[in-house]
Design a protein around this motif. Structure first.
Motif, PDB file in Angstrom:
ATOM      1  N   GLY A  85       0.791  -1.226   0.000  1.00  0.00           N
ATOM      2  CA  GLY A  85       0.000   0.000   0.000  1.00  0.00           C
ATOM      3  C   GLY A  85       0.824   1.277   0.000  1.00  0.00           C
ATOM      4  N   ASP A  86       2.133   1.135   0.151  1.00  0.00           N
ATOM      5  CA  ASP A  86       2.996   2.321   0.097  1.00  0.00           C
ATOM      6  C   ASP A  86       3.284   2.750  -1.340  1.00  0.00           C
ATOM      7  N   ALA A  87       2.953   1.907  -2.295  1.00  0.00           N
ATOM      8  CA  ALA A  87       3.206   2.246  -3.703  1.00  0.00           C
ATOM      9  C   ALA A  87       2.399   3.478  -4.089  1.00  0.00           C
ATOM     10  N   ALA A  88       3.092   4.492  -4.582  1.00  0.00           N
ATOM     11  CA  ALA A  88       2.446   5.772  -4.910  1.00  0.00           C
ATOM     12  C   ALA A  88       3.504   6.747  -5.403  1.00  0.00           C
ATOM     13  N   MET A  89       3.057   7.945  -5.777  1.00  0.00           N
ATOM     14  CA  MET A  89       3.982   9.052  -6.012  1.00  0.00           C
ATOM     15  C   MET A  89       4.217   9.738  -4.679  1.00  0.00           C
ATOM     16  N   TYR A  90       5.456  10.106  -4.430  1.00  0.00           N
ATOM     17  CA  TYR A  90       5.798  10.824  -3.201  1.00  0.00           C
ATOM     18  C   TYR A  90       6.373  12.194  -3.573  1.00  0.00           C
ATOM     19  N   PHE A  91       5.810  13.218  -2.952  1.00  0.00           N
ATOM     20  CA  PHE A  91       6.234  14.585  -3.226  1.00  0.00           C
ATOM     21  C   PHE A  91       6.813  15.219  -1.977  1.00  0.00           C
ATOM     22  N   CYS A  92       7.951  15.849  -2.167  1.00  0.00           N
ATOM     23  CA  CYS A  92       8.554  16.662  -1.132  1.00  0.00           C
ATOM     24  C   CYS A  92       8.059  18.094  -1.333  1.00  0.00           C
ATOM     25  N   ALA A  93       7.790  18.802  -0.248  1.00  0.00           N
ATOM     26  CA  ALA A  93       7.266  20.161  -0.381  1.00  0.00           C
ATOM     27  C   ALA A  93       7.874  21.081   0.667  1.00  0.00           C
ATOM     28  N   TYR A  94       8.001  22.326   0.280  1.00  0.00           N
ATOM     29  CA  TYR A  94       8.579  23.379   1.131  1.00  0.00           C
ATOM     30  C   TYR A  94       7.537  24.451   1.360  1.00  0.00           C
ATOM     31  N   ARG A  95       7.518  24.972   2.580  1.00  0.00           N
ATOM     32  CA  ARG A  95       6.602  26.073   2.869  1.00  0.00           C
ATOM     33  C   ARG A  95       7.328  27.113   3.689  1.00  0.00           C
ATOM     34  N   SER A  96       7.340  28.330   3.193  1.00  0.00           N
ATOM     35  CA  SER A  96       7.972  29.441   3.889  1.00  0.00           C
ATOM     36  C   SER A  96       7.115  29.896   5.060  1.00  0.00           C
ATOM     37  N   LEU A  97       7.734  30.432   6.089  1.00  0.00           N
ATOM     38  CA  LEU A  97       6.961  31.023   7.187  1.00  0.00           C
ATOM     39  C   LEU A  97       6.217  32.253   6.716  1.00  0.00           C
ATOM     40  N   ALA A  98       6.802  32.936   5.745  1.00  0.00           N
ATOM     41  CA  ALA A  98       6.206  34.185   5.280  1.00  0.00           C
ATOM     42  C   ALA A  98       5.155  33.966   4.213  1.00  0.00           C
ATOM     43  N   GLY A  99       5.138  32.815   3.618  1.00  0.00           N
ATOM     44  CA  GLY A  99       4.206  32.573   2.522  1.00  0.00           C
ATOM     45  C   GLY A  99       3.216  31.494   2.861  1.00  0.00           C
ATOM     46  N   TYR A 100       2.273  31.305   1.975  1.00  0.00           N
ATOM     47  CA  TYR A 100       1.227  30.334   2.213  1.00  0.00           C
ATOM     48  C   TYR A 100       1.363  29.092   1.343  1.00  0.00           C
ATOM     49  N   ALA A 101       1.952  29.253   0.168  1.00  0.00           N
ATOM     50  CA  ALA A 101       1.920  28.173  -0.808  1.00  0.00           C
ATOM     51  C   ALA A 101       2.930  27.081  -0.490  1.00  0.00           C
ATOM     52  N   LEU A 102       2.556  25.854  -0.781  1.00  0.00           N
ATOM     53  CA  LEU A 102       3.488  24.738  -0.756  1.00  0.00           C
ATOM     54  C   LEU A 102       4.197  24.690  -2.103  1.00  0.00           C
ATOM     55  N   ASN A 103       5.533  24.639  -2.083  1.00  0.00           N
ATOM     56  CA  ASN A 103       6.308  24.425  -3.306  1.00  0.00           C
ATOM     57  C   ASN A 103       6.676  22.951  -3.368  1.00  0.00           C
ATOM     58  N   PHE A 104       6.201  22.285  -4.400  1.00  0.00           N
ATOM     59  CA  PHE A 104       6.406  20.856  -4.522  1.00  0.00           C
ATOM     60  C   PHE A 104       7.559  20.519  -5.455  1.00  0.00           C
ATOM     61  N   GLY A 105       8.220  19.396  -5.186  1.00  0.00           N
ATOM     62  CA  GLY A 105       9.154  18.821  -6.148  1.00  0.00           C
ATOM     63  C   GLY A 105       8.385  18.084  -7.224  1.00  0.00           C
ATOM     64  N   LYS A 106       9.112  17.460  -8.157  1.00  0.00           N
ATOM     65  CA  LYS A 106       8.461  16.768  -9.268  1.00  0.00           C
ATOM     66  C   LYS A 106       7.978  15.372  -8.907  1.00  0.00           C
ATOM     67  N   GLY A 107       8.386  14.889  -7.757  1.00  0.00           N
ATOM     68  CA  GLY A 107       7.875  13.618  -7.291  1.00  0.00           C
ATOM     69  C   GLY A 107       8.770  12.434  -7.597  1.00  0.00           C
ATOM     70  N   THR A 108       8.605  11.394  -6.792  1.00  0.00           N
ATOM     71  CA  THR A 108       9.280  10.108  -6.982  1.00  0.00           C
ATOM     72  C   THR A 108       8.219   9.023  -6.981  1.00  0.00           C
ATOM     73  N   SER A 109       8.229   8.215  -8.025  1.00  0.00           N
ATOM     74  CA  SER A 109       7.285   7.108  -8.106  1.00  0.00           C
ATOM     75  C   SER A 109       7.865   5.896  -7.390  1.00  0.00           C
ATOM     76  N   LEU A 110       7.177   5.426  -6.360  1.00  0.00           N
ATOM     77  CA  LEU A 110       7.656   4.281  -5.585  1.00  0.00           C
ATOM     78  C   LEU A 110       6.884   3.027  -5.966  1.00  0.00           C
ATOM     79  N   LEU A 111       7.624   2.018  -6.375  1.00  0.00           N
ATOM     80  CA  LEU A 111       7.048   0.719  -6.691  1.00  0.00           C
ATOM     81  C   LEU A 111       7.428  -0.260  -5.589  1.00  0.00           C
ATOM     82  N   VAL A 112       6.453  -0.991  -5.078  1.00  0.00           N
ATOM     83  CA  VAL A 112       6.697  -1.995  -4.046  1.00  0.00           C
ATOM     84  C   VAL A 112       6.399  -3.365  -4.633  1.00  0.00           C
ATOM     85  N   THR A 113       7.400  -4.228  -4.617  1.00  0.00           N
ATOM     86  CA  THR A 113       7.243  -5.564  -5.208  1.00  0.00           C
ATOM     87  C   THR A 113       7.106  -6.621  -4.118  1.00  0.00           C
ATOM     88  N   PRO A 114       6.293  -7.629  -4.370  1.00  0.00           N
ATOM     89  CA  PRO A 114       6.091  -8.687  -3.360  1.00  0.00           C
ATOM     90  C   PRO A 114       7.347  -9.513  -3.138  1.00  0.00           C
TER      91      PRO A 114
END
Lengths: 114, 117
Positions: A85-114
């Protein structure tokens, strides 16, 4: 503007093993927030873990933990005992104290194999 | 607790047509965000509302995009006319906290996937 870089487009891990997803960011600020979000095929972004930059202690949430290296501007996510169930896209995000918006990275696709 | 509701889930239109997306945030959440997620990229903020006022719309292409949040509850995002490069997933998110930014949790909807042909 702050930028977030995820250098691993895809990662693969076997069930029950441990995987680390990398994230680096660029900022001139001293205080900020960092996040990891999970996006399954349903498209709904789900918060995995968050870290306040002023806290030296690395955040943990059950099987998820981060390695926050403020001087290196690095914020990696470690997933222990990986599950299918951990298989998914994972995004890292940054948020400034002075700003409101989340700045996201492009993501990492995680594949989990049995 | 009901989550953030978005509709429609999918929309296919031809270029130069208009389209509208709807979002109903979690009850009581003061802050509402619209994000655009192009395939292969992370979400990018288009506009943020605090109650029914706009906090940040600096990245909203105002010549074709518009958004409103009447009565500080649900919100509509419109594109008119649409271009091919508008093909993306449009995510709505909401959060409870009013006032200055904190590390408060954002709750996301499942998005609307727009295809412009």
């Amino acid at each position: 503007a702050q930028t977030v870089t995820q250098s691993q487009p895809e990662m693969s891990v076997q069930e029950a093993e441990t995987v680390t997803l990398s994230c680096t960011y660029d900022t001139s600020e001293s205080d900020y927030y960092l996040f990891w979000y999970k996006q399954p095929p349903s498209r709904q972004m789900i918060l995995v873990i968050r870290q306040e930059a002023y806290k030296q202690q690395n955040a943990t949430e059950n099987r998820f933990s981060v390695n926050f290296q403020k001087a290196a501007k690095s914020f990696s996510l470690k997933i222990s005992d990986s599950q299918l169930g951990d298989a998914a896209m994972y995004f890292c995000a940054y948020r400034s104290l002075a700003g409101y918006a989340l700045n996201f990275g492009k993501g990492t696709s995680l594949l989990v194999t049995p | 607790e009901a989550g953030v509701a978005q509709s429609p889930r999918y929309k296919i239109i031809e270029k130069r047509q208009s389209v509208a997306f709807w979002c109903n945030p979690i009850s009581g959440h003061a802050t509402l965000y619209w994000y655009q997620q192009i395939l292969g990229q992370g979400p990018k903020l288009l506009i943020q509302f605090q109650n029914n006022g706009v906090v940040d719309d600096s990245q909203l292409p105002k010549d074709r995009f518009s958004a409103e949040r009447l009565k500080g509850v649900d919100s509509t995002l419109k594109i008119q006319p649409a271009k091919l490069e508008d093909s993306a997933v449009y995510l709505c998110a909401s959060s409870l906290v009013q006032g200055g930014p904190t590390n408060e949790k954002l709750f996301f909807g499942s998005g609307t996937q727009l295809s412009v042909l």
